[in-house]
Design a protein around this motif. Structure first.
Motif, mmCIF file in Angstrom:
data_model
loop_
_atom_site.group_PDB
_atom_site.id
_atom_site.type_symbol
_atom_site.label_atom_id
_atom_site.label_comp_id
_atom_site.label_asym_id
_atom_site.label_seq_id
_atom_site.Cartn_x
_atom_site.Cartn_y
_atom_site.Cartn_z
ATOM 1 N N LYS A 109 46.626 41.359 43.539
ATOM 2 C CA LYS A 109 47.625 41.079 42.637
ATOM 3 C C LYS A 109 46.948 40.447 41.311
ATOM 4 O O LYS A 109 47.507 40.711 40.263
ATOM 5 C CB LYS A 109 48.812 40.149 43.242
ATOM 6 C CG LYS A 109 49.677 40.778 44.264
ATOM 7 C CD LYS A 109 50.643 39.860 44.854
ATOM 8 C CE LYS A 109 51.450 40.337 46.092
ATOM 9 N NZ LYS A 109 52.174 39.375 46.816
ATOM 10 N N CYS A 110 45.971 39.712 41.437
ATOM 11 C CA CYS A 110 45.391 38.983 40.472
ATOM 12 C C CYS A 110 44.702 40.329 39.749
ATOM 13 O O CYS A 110 45.058 40.164 38.382
ATOM 14 C CB CYS A 110 44.481 37.993 40.627
ATOM 15 S SG CYS A 110 43.602 37.310 39.525
ATOM 16 N N VAL A 111 44.002 41.192 40.279
ATOM 17 C CA VAL A 111 43.345 42.279 39.653
ATOM 18 C C VAL A 111 44.239 43.268 38.915
ATOM 19 O O VAL A 111 44.144 43.543 37.710
ATOM 20 C CB VAL A 111 42.491 42.902 40.583
ATOM 21 C CG1 VAL A 111 42.060 44.294 39.745
ATOM 22 C CG2 VAL A 111 41.181 42.174 41.015
ATOM 23 N N THR A 112 45.379 43.514 39.624
ATOM 24 C CA THR A 112 46.497 44.494 39.032
ATOM 25 C C THR A 112 47.069 43.900 37.833
ATOM 26 O O THR A 112 47.615 44.721 37.042
ATOM 27 C CB THR A 112 47.294 45.030 39.949
ATOM 28 O OG1 THR A 112 47.944 44.177 40.569
ATOM 29 C CG2 THR A 112 46.474 46.012 41.137
ATOM 30 N N ALA A 113 47.154 42.607 37.833
ATOM 31 C CA ALA A 113 48.112 42.064 36.770
ATOM 32 C C ALA A 113 47.006 41.734 35.569
ATOM 33 O O ALA A 113 47.523 41.439 34.383
ATOM 34 C CB ALA A 113 48.394 40.513 37.055
ATOM 35 N N ALA A 114 45.871 41.861 35.860
ATOM 36 C CA ALA A 114 44.709 41.670 34.586
ATOM 37 C C ALA A 114 44.872 42.642 33.493
ATOM 38 O O ALA A 114 45.186 43.839 33.742
ATOM 39 C CB ALA A 114 43.317 41.576 35.154
ATOM 40 N N THR A 115 44.815 42.179 32.438
ATOM 41 C CA THR A 115 44.736 43.428 31.041
ATOM 42 C C THR A 115 43.586 43.715 30.581
ATOM 43 O O THR A 115 43.335 44.464 29.886
ATOM 44 C CB THR A 115 45.724 42.532 29.883
ATOM 45 O OG1 THR A 115 45.115 41.394 29.713
ATOM 46 C CG2 THR A 115 47.107 42.289 30.346
ATOM 47 N N THR A 116 42.546 42.523 30.852
ATOM 48 C CA THR A 116 41.200 43.252 30.646
ATOM 49 C C THR A 116 40.242 42.775 31.709
ATOM 50 O O THR A 116 40.540 42.481 32.773
ATOM 51 C CB THR A 116 40.829 41.970 29.422
ATOM 52 O OG1 THR A 116 40.568 40.750 30.088
ATOM 53 C CG2 THR A 116 41.563 41.975 28.375
ATOM 54 N N LEU A 117 39.155 43.724 31.629
ATOM 55 C CA LEU A 117 38.096 43.884 32.611
ATOM 56 C C LEU A 117 37.574 42.236 32.866
ATOM 57 O O LEU A 117 36.990 42.276 33.976
ATOM 58 C CB LEU A 117 37.167 44.684 32.225
ATOM 59 C CG LEU A 117 35.997 44.995 33.285
ATOM 60 C CD1 LEU A 117 36.791 45.708 34.634
ATOM 61 C CD2 LEU A 117 34.917 46.266 32.659
ATOM 62 N N ALA A 118 37.487 41.331 31.868
ATOM 63 C CA ALA A 118 37.115 40.295 32.247
ATOM 64 C C ALA A 118 37.928 39.462 32.962
ATOM 65 O O ALA A 118 37.664 38.810 33.687
ATOM 66 C CB ALA A 118 36.802 39.531 30.916
ATOM 67 N N ASP A 119 39.223 39.618 32.710
ATOM 68 C CA ASP A 119 40.196 39.046 33.477
ATOM 69 C C ASP A 119 40.209 39.377 34.925
ATOM 70 O O ASP A 119 40.362 38.642 35.843
ATOM 71 C CB ASP A 119 41.650 39.140 32.991
ATOM 72 C CG ASP A 119 41.756 38.358 31.625
ATOM 73 O OD1 ASP A 119 41.085 37.409 31.204
ATOM 74 O OD2 ASP A 119 42.710 38.895 30.971
ATOM 75 N N ALA A 120 40.018 40.570 35.228
ATOM 76 C CA ALA A 120 39.914 41.233 36.391
ATOM 77 C C ALA A 120 38.636 40.715 37.131
ATOM 78 O O ALA A 120 38.789 40.468 38.475
ATOM 79 C CB ALA A 120 39.794 42.787 36.262
ATOM 80 N N GLU A 121 37.651 40.594 36.502
ATOM 81 C CA GLU A 121 36.406 40.100 37.213
ATOM 82 C C GLU A 121 36.504 38.664 37.625
ATOM 83 O O GLU A 121 35.826 38.128 38.431
ATOM 84 C CB GLU A 121 34.996 40.343 36.211
ATOM 85 C CG GLU A 121 34.929 41.715 36.262
ATOM 86 C CD GLU A 121 34.335 42.398 37.429
ATOM 87 O OE1 GLU A 121 33.868 41.619 38.369
ATOM 88 O OE2 GLU A 121 35.183 43.477 37.617
ATOM 89 N N ARG A 122 36.931 37.906 36.810
ATOM 90 C CA ARG A 122 37.546 36.350 37.002
ATOM 91 C C ARG A 122 38.200 36.041 38.390
ATOM 92 O O ARG A 122 38.175 35.265 38.870
ATOM 93 C CB ARG A 122 38.233 35.664 36.038
ATOM 94 C CG ARG A 122 37.244 35.319 34.771
ATOM 95 C CD ARG A 122 37.920 34.225 33.839
ATOM 96 N NE ARG A 122 37.548 34.749 32.717
ATOM 97 C CZ ARG A 122 38.172 35.452 31.436
ATOM 98 N NH1 ARG A 122 39.390 35.540 31.777
ATOM 99 N NH2 ARG A 122 37.616 35.575 30.207
ATOM 100 N N CYS A 123 38.928 37.215 38.888
ATOM 101 C CA CYS A 123 39.695 37.045 40.124
ATOM 102 C C CYS A 123 39.067 36.797 41.453
ATOM 103 O O CYS A 123 39.126 36.247 42.116
ATOM 104 C CB CYS A 123 40.650 38.324 40.404
ATOM 105 S SG CYS A 123 41.932 38.529 39.163
#
Length: 123
Positions: A109-123
């Motif tokens: 859910k965190c990754v799919t809600a991310a709007t940037t690749l950096a946000d997705a990697e922080r999950c």
């Protein structure tokens, strides 16, 4: 023998009508409790455990790579996309097996809600 004292263990006698009423009440309460438990399981499943599939998560990561990459970084982006396509689903399935569905649900859910690749990697 008629002068015998009443036994304290003898309760009041219950008629058949009272017994039928008690059974009906117990059935209704049991059905209500069962229904509440079923609703609780569905709420728990769809609220916490139900998560995007590994394929959906990986596809979202690939989409984020395409959105993030600049024109001078296309070669590196294609290499990263190729690596994601090859290993992402396998790694996601491994993560589900090792950490469990609840941890996966939170991560997905965190990754799919991310709007940037950096946000997705922080999950």
């Amino acid at each position: 023998m008629a002068d015998r004292a009443p036994d304290p263990n003898d309760g009041p006698s219950i008629t058949d009508k009272e017994m039928a009423t008690m059974r009906t009440v117990i059935r209704k309460v049991s059905v209500i409790l069962l229904g509440l438990m079923i609703v609780g399981v569905f709420v728990f499943w769809f609220g916490w455990v139900h998560a995007p599939t590994p394929e959906q998560v990986c596809q979202h990561k690939i989409q984020l790579v395409h959105e993030t990459v600049g024109e001078d970084q296309t070669d590196g982006a294609e290499a990263l996309v190729g690596q994601l396509e090859a290993n992402c689903v396998i790694a996601a399935n491994r993560k589900i097996q090792l950490r469990g569905k609840l941890v996966w649900a939170e991560y997905a859910k965190c990754v799919t809600a991310a709007t940037t690749l950096a946000d997705a990697e922080r999950c």
